[in-house]
Enzyme design. Structure first.
Site, short mmCIF file in Angstrom:
data_model
loop_
_atom_site.label_atom_id
_atom_site.label_comp_id
_atom_site.label_asym_id
_atom_site.label_seq_id
_atom_site.Cartn_x
_atom_site.Cartn_y
_atom_site.Cartn_z
N GLY A 238 0.78 -1.13 0.00
CA GLY A 238 0.00 -0.05 0.18
C GLY A 238 0.81 1.26 -0.09
CD GLU A 288 0.96 -8.95 1.96
OE1 GLU A 288 -0.23 -7.99 1.67
OE2 GLU A 288 0.46 -9.80 2.70
N PRO A 289 4.52 -5.05 -1.05
CG PRO A 289 6.79 -4.43 -1.57
CD PRO A 289 6.08 -5.37 -0.69
N GLY A 290 3.32 -3.54 -3.95
CA GLY A 290 2.94 -3.77 -5.61
C GLY A 290 3.48 -2.25 -5.99
CE1 TYR A 331 -9.38 2.13 -8.47
CE2 TYR A 331 -7.53 2.27 -10.03
CZ TYR A 331 -8.34 1.31 -9.09
OH TYR A 331 -8.25 0.12 -9.10
CB CYS A 377 -17.24 3.90 -28.71
SG CYS A 377 -16.62 3.75 -30.40
CE1 TYR A 406 -2.90 -3.24 -8.14
CE2 TYR A 406 -1.60 -1.55 -7.70
CZ TYR A 406 -2.02 -2.68 -7.56
OH TYR A 406 -1.73 -3.28 -6.37
#
Ligand SMILES: *Cc1c(COP(=O)(O)O)cnc(C)c1O
Length: 448
Positions: A238, A288-290, A331, A377, A406
């Protein structure tokens, strides 16, 4: 620190000229910097050096096998959320005994595969799942290692879709209920209690919520250590990155690297926040870094197809769409967008995020407000709205920054658009790590 820089007005990734990369592989094209990923990994490892720890890269952020291989070779473990991710990670050379299996809805075949591969831990999110894992392990006459994902109920101050650590979302088991669930787990025949896990959300831009959450869970960790001899506490991922000013102008040039800093707070700040509350727990600490590892290590290269002007708006229509990078649409997230060929103009940028010094150096005019949109579209198909940009023309290449996490993993074939290609840069080497899909690929798996 990221490795995207201007050299003589041309944007480079490490030692690769991005205009050349676009010529070689076409656009839209994701480009990742191996040096940046490894730099982030090394810094995090160094900051956690004071205690026994394991960095488990969250595969869902960017699951290309070349990226996984890079991290596996550097010694990373992996946090996976599906059987498919475990399969990928193993194909990339990951050690399954360094993999943790997260997720609220694990399926039977996924659990069986993970038991067979000998994963480090199942991070369990409900009692129902715990019973199911016990049953499946029993049928195999094997034992399954588990940790419960506990929900510390803290507000990480992030986007509602990616906040996970409060009582109101589907993740984890409330902290107060955890001891009773552990007690049940202890009575199950085929379950080994090995740890405790939490993950409070994503793109968190301050270090305080991490320390708060650890503080809330620490008493449970002590209790579980003395009762069941647990060996690890995973504090989740996170850590947020910088999306604005990922690259900025200054010193007479329109765009050039500003600080090179990638994370929203430094690794040192993160370590300062988390080390004191975990120091004497005397269990292994997992992180747990992404996004932190790969976010600012990747960009999406796109070419301007058309410029369209209405009475009120100027649209820059590019060849990438929301199907290639959905974050702005999903987002409303901000990505810096910069020209691959820097145009030096005698005019001042009016954008507030441009660096000090650029105004004097740049002179008058030259910036314009545009919407940068894709060909899909949907009105939601945009990368930037009312964005101050130096004048762009048809055929120009643009780099959408901070697209390493992501990005490709959320791409789809919507509008029957083939998935984009991905390339990895390492120093002066440029490798295609995923071919661009073809129209033929679009229909291959369909019944005629
Ligand atoms: C998504 C996820 C992560 C990684 O989140 P980032 O914000 O990319 O660091 C870590 N752990 C779990 C359980 C996750 O679901």
């Amino acid at each position: 620190m990221h490795s995207f820089r201007y050299r003589d007005g041309k944007l480079y990734c490490e030692d690769i000229d991005l205009a050349r990369a676009a010529e070689s592989f076409g656009t839209p094209l994701y480009i990742y910097s191996a040096g940046t990923i490894l730099d982030h990994f090394d810094r995090l490892n160094a900051a956690l050096a004071p205690f026994d720890h394991l960095v488990c890269y969250a595969v869902k952020a960017n699951s290309n096998r070349a990226v996984l291989k890079l991290l596996a070779e550097a010694g990373a473990g992996f946090d996976i959320v599906s059987g498919g991710e475990l399969f990928r990670a193993i194909k990339a050379g990951a050690d399954p005994t360094k993999c943790t299996f997260a997720g609220v809805g694990k399926a039977r075949d996924e659990i069986e595969y993970a038991i067979d591969q000998g994963v480090y831990s199942f991070n369990v999110e409900s009692e129902a799942e715990l019973e199911y894992i016990d049953k499946i392990a029993g049928a195999k006459k094997l034992r399954a290692p588990i940790a419960l994902r506990v929900n510390p109920d803290v507000d990480p101050h992030t986007h509602e879709y990616i906040a996970t650590g409060s009582h109101e979302n589907k993740f984890g088991i409330a902290l107060g209920q955890a001891p009773a669930v552990y007690e049940r787990a202890a009575k199950m025949r085929n379950i080994d209690i090995v740890g405790v896990q939490m993950h409070i959300g994503s793109q968190i831009t301050e270090s305080a919520p991490f320390a708060d959450a650890i503080g809330k869970v620490a008493p449970l960790v002590r209790q579980l250590k003395s009762r069941y001899g647990i060996k690890f506490f995973s504090i989740g991922g996170g850590m947020g990155i910088i999306y604005r000013r990922a690259l900025e102008s200054g010193s007479g040039k329109w765009w050039h690297d500003h600080s090179g800093e990638s994370s929203a707070f430094s690794v040192r700040d993160y370590a300062d926040a988390i080390v004191p509350p975990v120091r004497d727990l005397d269990v292994r600490i997992l992180v747990e870094p992404g996004r932190f590892l790969v976010g600012n290590a990747g960009i999406l290269l796109t070419r301007v197809r058309y410029i369209k002007e209405s009475s009120v708006k100027k649209f820059v229509i590019v060849d990438a769409g929301m199907n290639d990078l959905i974050r702005p649409s999903l987002y409303r997230s901000y990505h810096e967008i910069v020209p691959v060929e820097e145009k030096i103009r005698p005019s001042p940028p009016s954008s507030p995020w441009l660096g000090r010094g650029s105004r004097e150096a740049a002179g008058e005019g030259g910036m314009e407000k545009v919407d940068i949109v894709g060909p899909v579209c949907e009105s939601g198909d945009f990368f930037a709205l009312d964005r101050e940009m130096p004048e762009v023309h048809e055929g120009d290449l643009l780099a959408i920054m901070s697209a390493g996490a992501y990005g490709f993993v959320m791409a789809s074939n919507y509008n029957s658009r083939p998935l984009p290609a991905e390339a990895l840069v390492r120093g002066g080497q440029l490798a295609l790590i995923r071919k661009r899909q073809t129209w033929e690929d679009l229909v291959r798996d369909e019944a005629e």
